[in-house]
Scaffold this motif. Structure first.
Motif, mmCIF file in Angstrom:
data_model
loop_
_atom_site.group_PDB
_atom_site.id
_atom_site.type_symbol
_atom_site.label_atom_id
_atom_site.label_comp_id
_atom_site.label_asym_id
_atom_site.label_seq_id
_atom_site.Cartn_x
_atom_site.Cartn_y
_atom_site.Cartn_z
ATOM 1 N N GLU A 472 8.347 -3.057 10.931
ATOM 2 C CA GLU A 472 8.334 -3.978 9.795
ATOM 3 C C GLU A 472 7.067 -3.797 8.948
ATOM 4 O OE1 GLU A 472 9.001 -4.648 12.850
ATOM 5 O OE2 GLU A 472 10.691 -6.044 13.076
ATOM 6 N N LEU A 473 5.929 -3.588 9.620
ATOM 7 C CA LEU A 473 4.685 -3.396 8.878
ATOM 8 C C LEU A 473 4.709 -2.088 8.087
ATOM 9 C CD1 LEU A 473 2.141 -4.576 11.595
ATOM 10 C CD2 LEU A 473 2.674 -5.742 9.454
ATOM 11 N N ALA A 474 5.287 -1.043 8.668
ATOM 12 C CA ALA A 474 5.395 0.225 7.945
ATOM 13 C C ALA A 474 6.301 0.083 6.720
ATOM 14 C CB ALA A 474 5.916 1.323 8.872
ATOM 15 N N GLU A 475 7.373 -0.671 6.869
ATOM 16 C CA GLU A 475 8.262 -0.915 5.728
ATOM 17 C C GLU A 475 7.551 -1.743 4.650
ATOM 18 O OE1 GLU A 475 11.490 -0.804 3.243
ATOM 19 O OE2 GLU A 475 11.036 0.406 5.023
ATOM 20 N N LEU A 476 6.717 -2.711 5.066
ATOM 21 C CA LEU A 476 5.948 -3.498 4.109
ATOM 22 C C LEU A 476 5.002 -2.573 3.322
ATOM 23 C CD1 LEU A 476 5.050 -6.244 2.944
ATOM 24 C CD2 LEU A 476 3.386 -6.381 4.803
ATOM 25 N N ARG A 477 4.380 -1.621 4.025
ATOM 26 C CA ARG A 477 3.505 -0.680 3.330
ATOM 27 C C ARG A 477 4.263 0.114 2.284
ATOM 28 N NH1 ARG A 477 2.979 4.483 3.545
ATOM 29 N NH2 ARG A 477 4.257 4.686 5.431
ATOM 30 N N ARG A 478 5.448 0.573 2.620
ATOM 31 C CA ARG A 478 6.229 1.360 1.668
ATOM 32 C C ARG A 478 6.646 0.528 0.463
ATOM 33 N NH1 ARG A 478 7.998 3.857 6.594
ATOM 34 N NH2 ARG A 478 9.598 2.251 6.903
ATOM 35 N N ARG A 479 6.967 -0.735 0.686
ATOM 36 C CA ARG A 479 7.370 -1.599 -0.435
ATOM 37 C C ARG A 479 6.178 -1.947 -1.339
ATOM 38 N NH1 ARG A 479 12.527 -3.815 -0.107
ATOM 39 N NH2 ARG A 479 13.604 -3.333 1.860
ATOM 40 N N ILE A 480 4.995 -2.083 -0.754
ATOM 41 C CA ILE A 480 3.804 -2.355 -1.573
ATOM 42 C C ILE A 480 3.471 -1.146 -2.432
ATOM 43 C CG2 ILE A 480 1.322 -2.791 -1.472
ATOM 44 C CD1 ILE A 480 1.804 -4.502 0.984
ATOM 45 N N GLU A 481 3.709 0.076 -1.896
ATOM 46 C CA GLU A 481 3.387 1.298 -2.638
ATOM 47 C C GLU A 481 4.140 1.405 -3.950
ATOM 48 O OE1 GLU A 481 2.035 4.681 0.627
ATOM 49 O OE2 GLU A 481 4.140 4.503 0.034
ATOM 50 N N VAL A 482 5.326 0.844 -4.034
ATOM 51 C CA VAL A 482 6.130 0.981 -5.256
ATOM 52 C C VAL A 482 5.922 -0.182 -6.219
ATOM 53 C CG1 VAL A 482 7.884 2.327 -4.061
ATOM 54 C CG2 VAL A 482 8.133 -0.155 -4.183
ATOM 55 N N VAL A 486 0.058 -0.038 -8.334
ATOM 56 C CA VAL A 486 -0.401 0.443 -7.031
ATOM 57 C C VAL A 486 -0.243 1.957 -6.980
ATOM 58 C CG1 VAL A 486 -0.029 0.382 -4.541
ATOM 59 C CG2 VAL A 486 0.151 -1.721 -5.894
ATOM 60 N N ALA A 487 -1.337 2.656 -6.643
ATOM 61 C CA ALA A 487 -1.287 4.122 -6.549
ATOM 62 C C ALA A 487 -0.940 4.592 -5.151
ATOM 63 C CB ALA A 487 -2.635 4.709 -6.972
ATOM 64 N N GLY A 488 -1.319 3.860 -4.129
ATOM 65 C CA GLY A 488 -1.036 4.257 -2.760
ATOM 66 C C GLY A 488 -1.551 3.234 -1.778
ATOM 67 N N VAL A 489 -1.077 3.329 -0.527
ATOM 68 C CA VAL A 489 -1.451 2.374 0.518
ATOM 69 C C VAL A 489 -1.706 3.151 1.803
ATOM 70 C CG1 VAL A 489 -0.799 0.306 1.810
ATOM 71 C CG2 VAL A 489 0.014 0.605 -0.542
ATOM 72 N N VAL A 490 -2.830 2.851 2.450
ATOM 73 C CA VAL A 490 -3.136 3.381 3.775
ATOM 74 C C VAL A 490 -2.948 2.236 4.753
ATOM 75 C CG1 VAL A 490 -4.922 4.376 5.249
ATOM 76 C CG2 VAL A 490 -4.764 5.061 2.840
ATOM 77 N N GLY A 491 -2.136 2.465 5.808
ATOM 78 C CA GLY A 491 -1.872 1.384 6.749
ATOM 79 C C GLY A 491 -0.908 1.800 7.822
ATOM 80 N N ARG A 532 -2.866 -9.708 -8.998
ATOM 81 C CA ARG A 532 -2.229 -11.024 -9.119
ATOM 82 C C ARG A 532 -0.709 -10.908 -9.060
ATOM 83 N NH1 ARG A 532 -6.121 -13.437 -13.931
ATOM 84 N NH2 ARG A 532 -7.824 -14.156 -12.563
ATOM 85 N N ASP A 533 -0.162 -9.868 -9.690
ATOM 86 C CA ASP A 533 1.290 -9.653 -9.606
ATOM 87 C C ASP A 533 1.703 -9.384 -8.158
ATOM 88 O OD1 ASP A 533 1.433 -9.977 -12.336
ATOM 89 O OD2 ASP A 533 1.398 -7.813 -12.766
ATOM 90 N N LEU A 534 0.902 -8.601 -7.437
ATOM 91 C CA LEU A 534 1.209 -8.309 -6.037
ATOM 92 C C LEU A 534 1.142 -9.583 -5.188
ATOM 93 C CD1 LEU A 534 1.794 -6.302 -3.758
ATOM 94 C CD2 LEU A 534 -0.677 -5.854 -3.633
ATOM 95 N N GLN A 535 0.167 -10.417 -5.446
ATOM 96 C CA GLN A 535 0.059 -11.676 -4.700
ATOM 97 C C GLN A 535 1.281 -12.562 -4.930
ATOM 98 O OE1 GLN A 535 -3.751 -12.863 -6.306
ATOM 99 N NE2 GLN A 535 -4.821 -12.367 -4.408
#
Length: 786
Positions: A472-482, A486-491, A532-535
């Motif tokens: 679930e956390l890996a999927e959350l990372r992928r959804r935040i990336e798009v 957002v340019a990228g996410v390490v997690g 702010r949009d991400l929050q």
């Protein structure tokens, strides 16, 4: 002050020399963005908690950049990983304040937002929170010197902490230049205004005394209360001091020059002029000090330090001006205007008013105009037509006043329109000069990754046993990336170091971290908006991946900047109300009215909005900067409202004084030209002093200097010269409601009042022939005209 002039001069000389030699210099400011926030900041709290939850820090504000545009060798990239592992194991001994090193290469998709591959490695250095800016920067450079070699292609050290250290150094290095350039500008303006060499010398003596005492007093006061004066405050204090003191000197000298045309005895002229000007200057200075002190209502440490600092600067300038200037005028006498202004009677004259006016429109100017045949040119005819309609006589005609009122208000509102899309940021690195080393290193890092690579945002997802939900956390990372911005996410599912170091998952199993890199400058307005949009989108993203009950916290420079901008916006209304109430209260007491102070403050606010609109249009729209620095509109608003009240008191105070003995429209005609000339010269002086903040080669100072210079000139040339007399003309005696006793306009009162007005004017103004006038204003008892 006149009788004890030598004692006053000696006392201030002793205080200035004692301050310069005995008091310590202000301590350097410290801290990064956290210094602008209260201790209960959510972003700071999340960052502190993560240090105890995880075995390895994840936020760094100092980075070492390795880059080879042709491609870093495999050996160089391998050495970066091995070097970080050795530093984290303690193989290099004590690296304090460096607590850890995290290398991030842009190789083989290790970071999905990279612009390039295999060209750049960023080494994040995690510093102790107790280290100062200079300590952190020195530690980073020492680490590079001892553990990197030429084959590692080190570009340099960068990050928000080195950028803040560079800003402080640039400000400190620029202070002497700011002082020298400002003093030269003030000397030229005062000298040309009074056509004198001694007037600028007097201004330098008073301004120098005030600046020396204030600079040391602010440092001592800050140490007493346990804070350090922010570096952003020091050039502003110097410019404010020089401008305010010069303004007050101009008011005193203008009063003395006018009085000397009527009084032959120098000492009496000094006493009379000082008695007339000092109360107005005192009230004006207290108004500015009280208005700037309203910053104490802010929750920001920067603004809470700015408020007392600026208030102290104004009060010192006030005390020095109302004591030292009369004393120096008494010592110098008519020499203060040496060489003598055309039209000023020589010592020992009979005190009669000369036929020509003094100043720009005086005898000397008339002779020069005759020499160049100015009066024969079409431009002079146009000037006369404009002056006839927009001068004191024209503005006291209701129809002209109404037109001027509508046009000026519409113009100011039109200029204010760009302020509707004003954005705020706190970018440190982009504000540095283009040729600065820290900025150049940052650009190299951004070329290999993305614009937000140097200051990532840390997201902490908390919940019981949440580290077991790695899918679930890996999927959350992928959804935040798009998400936008957002340019990228390490997690989870993508981490540069082994799990046992505690980079992503907490040791207790109840928290996981993601490192989000924005696609724009991390402290700019765009990145703040993206966060702010991400929050706002985060609750929906958690629900989509099955982590509805998880708690989310945000930390990092972008999160801190977002809080600063939010707190600044929240503070703006509260402090604006406080500043307006303070200024309104002093104006009400001084003018003994309610209507006029409200009108004057509304006019000042219009000038403020117009200056912010013009500043936004230039820097944000035309120059493409990512928003204005967060404290620029804030400081400009407080200063411009306070300084506008300063000019209100000087301008309307003269009109109110004349309106006690003559009709209001006649009072405007008599008082407006003299006060407008003094205010215009003072405004040019203050605008030059504050505008020269742009000498500091940092974007925030260029923005603030421009906003203040434009606002002051709009206030003096548009509000005081056009809008204020138009409003008073249209409101009439109602502007003095309920306590000020103003005489009605002659047009409304009939022929008898017209005759009385001319009699009052004749009583106030001596006959050019030198004959003594009767109380009716007619020589030898002759009945007055009309």
């Amino acid at each position: 002050m006149v009788r004890g002039r030598w004692l006053v001069i000696g006392l201030w000389a002793v205080l200035a020399v004692g301050s310069l030699t005995l008091l310590p210099s202000p301590a350097p400011s410290g801290g990064g963005l956290s210094g602008f926030l209260p201790d209960d900041s959510p972003a700071i709290r999340v960052e502190v908690q993560s240090l105890s939850q995880f075995a390895f820090p994840l936020l760094a504000r100092t980075e070492v950049v390795q880059r080879d545009p042709a491609g870093l060798s495999v050996a160089a990239q391998s050495r970066a990983l091995a070097r970080a592992a050795a530093a984290n194991r303690g193989d290099y001994g004590n690296l304090y304040p460096i607590l850890g090193v995290l290398p991030l290469p842009n190789t083989m998709g290790a970071f999905p937002g990279s612009r390039e591959s295999g060209t750049t490695v960023i080494n994040y250095l995690f510093m102790s929170p107790y280290a100062s800016l200079s300590d952190s920067e020195r530690a980073a450079r020492r680490f590079v010197a001892e553990h990197f070699d030429a084959q590692d292609h080190v570009v340099g050290v960068t990050g928000s902490v080195p950028a803040r250290a560079e800003q402080s150094a640039i400000i400190q290095d620029s202070l002497p230049t700011v002082e020298i350039v400002t003093l030269i500008a003030l000397v030229l303006i005062v000298g040309l205004s009074f056509r004198s060499l001694m007037a600028p010398a007097l201004t330098l003596a008073v301004a120098g005394t005030s600046v020396v005492i204030t600079t040391k007093a602010v440092g001592v006061g800050a140490s007493w209360i346990g804070v350090s004066a922010p570096s952003e405050l020091r050039p502003l204090l110097v410019a404010l001091q020089l401008g305010i003191v010069t303004d007050y000197v101009i008011f005193f000298l203008s009063g003395l020059r006018t009085t000397m045309t009527e009084v032959a005895d120098t000492r009496e002229a000094v006493c009379r002029s000082a008695a007339d000007v000092a109360p107005i200057v005192a009230v004006a200075g207290v108004t500015v000090a009280a208005g700037t002190a309203a910053l104490l209502a802010s929750s920001s440490g920067l603004f809470r330090a700015m408020g007392p600092g600026m208030a102290l600067a104004v009060l010192v300038a006030l005390v020095v001006s109302i004591s030292l200037v009369p004393a120096l005028m008494a010592v110098l006498g008519r020499v203060v205007f040496w060489p003598l202004v055309p039209g000023l009677p020589a010592a020992g004259g009979d005190g009669a008013r000369p036929a020509g006016r003094i100043g720009p429109a005086g005898t000397g100017s008339a002779q020069l105009s005759a020499l160049v045949s100015w009066r024969r040119t079409p431009l002079h005819w146009l000037q006369r037509q404009v002056g006839r309609r927009l001068g004191a006589d024209g503005l006291t005609r209701p129809r002209t006043a109404a037109v001027v009122l509508v046009v000026t208000v519409a113009g100011l509102l039109a200029a204010a329109v760009p302020a509707l899309h004003l954005q705020l940021g706190a970018a440190f690195v982009p504000s540095l000069p283009v040729d600065n080393k820290v900025r150049a290193v940052a650009q190299a890092a951004e070329a290999g990754f993305s614009d937000g690579i140097l200051s990532p945002t840390m997201i902490v997802v908390s919940g019981p046993g949440i580290t077991a939900k790695r899918g679930e956390l890996a999927e959350l990372r992928r959804r935040i990336e798009v998400q936008p911005g957002v340019a990228g996410v390490v997690g989870p599912g993508l981490q540069p170091l082994p799990q046992d170091l505690g980079v992503v998952y907490s040791q207790g199993g109840d928290a996981a971290r993601l490192l989000v890199i924005m696609s724009s400058q991390p402290l700019g307005a765009s990145a703040i908006g993206s966060l702010r949009d991400l929050q706002q989108a985060m609750p929906g993203l958690l629900a989509q991946v099955g982590l509805v009950s998880a708690q989310v916290g945000y930390a990092g420079d972008t999160a801190l900047a977002a809080e600063i901008v939010g707190n600044t916006t929240d503070d703006l209304f509260r402090i604006a109300v406080a500043a307006l109430l303070v200024n309104a209260l002093i104006l009400v007491i001084f003018l003994r009215a309610l209507v006029a102070p409200i009108l004057l403050l509304v006019a000042s606010v219009l000038a403020l909005l117009a200056s912010l609109g013009i500043t936004t249009w230039l820097f944000q729209d035309r120059l493409g900067q990512d928003g204005l620095t967060f404290y620029v509109p804030f400081a400009a608003a407080v200063l411009l409202v306070a300084l506008g009240s300063d000019y209100n008191i000087f301008g309307v105070g003269h009109i109110w004084s004349e309106a006690r003995v003559r009709p209001l429209t006649e009072a405007i005609r008599v008082a407006l030209p003299e006060s407008t000339r003094a205010i215009s010269v003072a405004a040019v002086t203050l605008a030059a002093s504050l505008g020269l903040l742009a000498v500091v080669p940092l974007d925030p100072f260029r923005q603030l200097g421009f906003a203040l210079a434009v606002g002051i000139m709009l206030d003096a040339l548009v509000v005081r010269s056009l809008l204020m007399p138009s409003m008073l003309t249209l409101m009439g005696t109602a502007s003095g409601w309920p306590w000020a006793r103003l005489r009605p306009s002659p047009a409304r009162a009939g022929p008898r009042l017209v005759a009385g007005a001319r009699s009052a004017r004749a009583t106030r103004e001596p006959d050019p022939t030198g004959k003594t006038e009767g109380r009716t204003g007619s020589p030898a008892g002759r009945p007055p005209d009309g």
